[in-house]
Design a protein around this motif. Structure first.
Motif, PDB file in Angstrom:
ATOM      1  N   GLY A   1       0.801  -1.231  -0.079  1.00 53.04           N
ATOM      2  CA  GLY A   1      -0.079   0.221   0.112  1.00 53.04           C
ATOM      3  C   GLY A   1       0.798   1.285   0.026  1.00 53.04           C
ATOM      4  O   GLY A   1       1.980   1.168   0.542  1.00 53.04           O
TER       5      GLY A   1
ATOM      6  N   TYR B   1      -7.194   2.388   0.502  1.00 53.00           N
ATOM      7  CA  TYR B   1      -6.483   2.065   1.386  1.00 53.00           C
ATOM      8  C   TYR B   1      -6.380   3.237   2.305  1.00 53.00           C
ATOM      9  O   TYR B   1      -6.084   4.400   2.185  1.00 53.00           O
ATOM     10  CB  TYR B   1      -4.972   1.788   0.950  1.00 53.00           C
TER      11      TYR B   1
ATOM     12  N   ARG C   1      -5.997  -0.901   9.027  1.00 55.89           N
ATOM     13  CA  ARG C   1      -6.685  -0.798   7.995  1.00 55.89           C
ATOM     14  C   ARG C   1      -8.091  -1.301   8.542  1.00 55.89           C
ATOM     15  O   ARG C   1      -8.501  -2.322   8.030  1.00 55.89           O
ATOM     16  CB  ARG C   1      -6.199  -1.375   6.675  1.00 55.89           C
TER      17      ARG C   1
END
Length: 371
Positions: free
Chosen positions: A285, A315, A327
């Motif tokens: 990410g 994200y 997350r």
């Protein structure tokens, strides 16, 4: 937020594992609700930045013509119930950074594209309360290959613009200009040697103090720039977002190279003494922006290319129960998220492309509000 080299490619570079050192307050451990407020009729569009101040919220980006594959600049104002678009000075190109100071103090920059030669040139424009108008900066005589990468409006009513150009000998130079946010008066050229190879974002604070991020973090004290000392493990990190929460609390986000992950999210925080690494998940990410919600907790947004992390591509990192960023939130309908902002009511906004992107092309623009 402008498109730095890593974001403009959205599929380059690979990152270096960051040292995990700092936790944050778990005040926002609960998952919040996101509302999809994407603009209608935005097929083949993407939004690159969103900013909100003094009751005004604007988002900018571009709309691609499937036939010519050229983009047309897009600037949208939130009316309270939906988005309102306005005619643009340039027919072709895109807007990549927007700064809002007041209803008649809105600035946006990006790239104008010549429809015949397909060559790009710098584009800076100002909203005066009724229309967008193109603005010319006083680059040196003979300057060529001019590009603009970042704009911000400070609380004192000044607008700051950063860019680059080539002189008559072909040598490249950086440029920093300060003007009146309402569009009146002239421009002052200021020292622009940030110590960075490139700049993706400016954050202008009180007293003429400005921070810049790119391949590092740099601070301007009104006279000169000082490149900030970051943890050694982040020497090759690339930063796309910065937020000054207080004089002794500054955050920057981006990604770093890793031998096993496509890109790994990176966050650094200045605590008044030193820049320290904030713990992020060990997964693929990258982060493009960070803001703070009404409770003072950080919300970082970006993208992931790993379907196992999130097949939609968006994200978002927020503080989890243990105080580490995790997350836990997925704005419905969103793919990659390029920017975030907090409005005067404490709501968090984010923009990017709608879910279903293929080959870097988005089916439509995305905008969401976190309540």
């Amino acid at each position: 937020m402008s498109l730095s080299p890593p974001r403009a490619a959205t599929a380059l570079a690979i990152g270096l594992v960051a040292v995990i050192t700092t936790a944050v307050s778990p005040a926002s451990a609960l998952t919040h609700d996101w509302q999809d407020v994407s603009p209608p009729d935005s097929t083949n569009s993407v939004l690159f930045d969103v900013e909100s101040a003094r009751g005004g919220t604007w988002a900018v980006g571009g709309r691609r013509d499937p036939a010519t594959r050229l983009f047309a600049p897009v600037a949208l104002r939130w009316t309270g119930t939906g988005w309102q678009a306005f005619p643009q000075p340039a027919d072709h190109g895109s807007l990549e950074d927007v700064a809002v100071g007041a209803p008649d103090e809105v600035w946006a920059l990006g790239t104008r594209i010549d429809a015949v030669s397909n060559q790009g040139s710098a584009l800076l424009q100002h909203w005066d309360g009724t229309a967008w108008r193109e603005v010319t900066l006083p680059f040196p005589q003979g300057a060529s290959e001019v590009s603009l990468s970042a704009v911000d409006v400070d609380a004192g009513g000044s607008v700051w613009v950063y860019g680059d150009y080539a002189d008559t000998s072909g040598d490249y130079h950086s440029a920093l200009f300060r003007g009146e946010a309402d569009g009146s008066g002239g421009w002052t050229s200021l020292p622009a040697s940030t110590g960075l190879t490139w700049v993706s974002r400016l954050e202008a604070g009180p007293g003429g103090v400005v921070h810049a991020v790119g391949d590092g973090v740099s601070r301007f004290d009104g006279t000169s720039w000082t490149k900030q000392s970051l943890p050694p493990s982040l020497n090759e990190a690339m930063f796309d977002g910065i937020e000054v929460n207080a004089a002794n609390e500054i955050w920057a986000v981006g990604h770093a190279r890793d031998n096993h992950l496509w890109r790994r999210p990176v966050i650094v925080r200045y605590d008044g003494d030193a820049w320290r690494t904030v713990r992020t998940p060990m997964e693929t990410g990258q982060l493009f922006d960070i803001v703070f919600d009404s409770s003072g907790s950080p919300v970082a947004v970006g993208e992931t290319s790993n379907p196992a992390v999130n097949p939609a591509g968006n994200y978002v990192l927020t503080p989890g129960p243990q105080g580490f960023l995790t997350r836990t939130e997925q704005p419905p309908g969103a793919a990659y998220l390029y920017a975030a902002a907090t409005d005067t009511t404490g709501r968090v906004w984010t923009v990017g492309g709608a879910a279903g992107a293929e080959g870097g092309a988005y089916p439509a623009a995305y905008a969401g509000i976190r309540h």
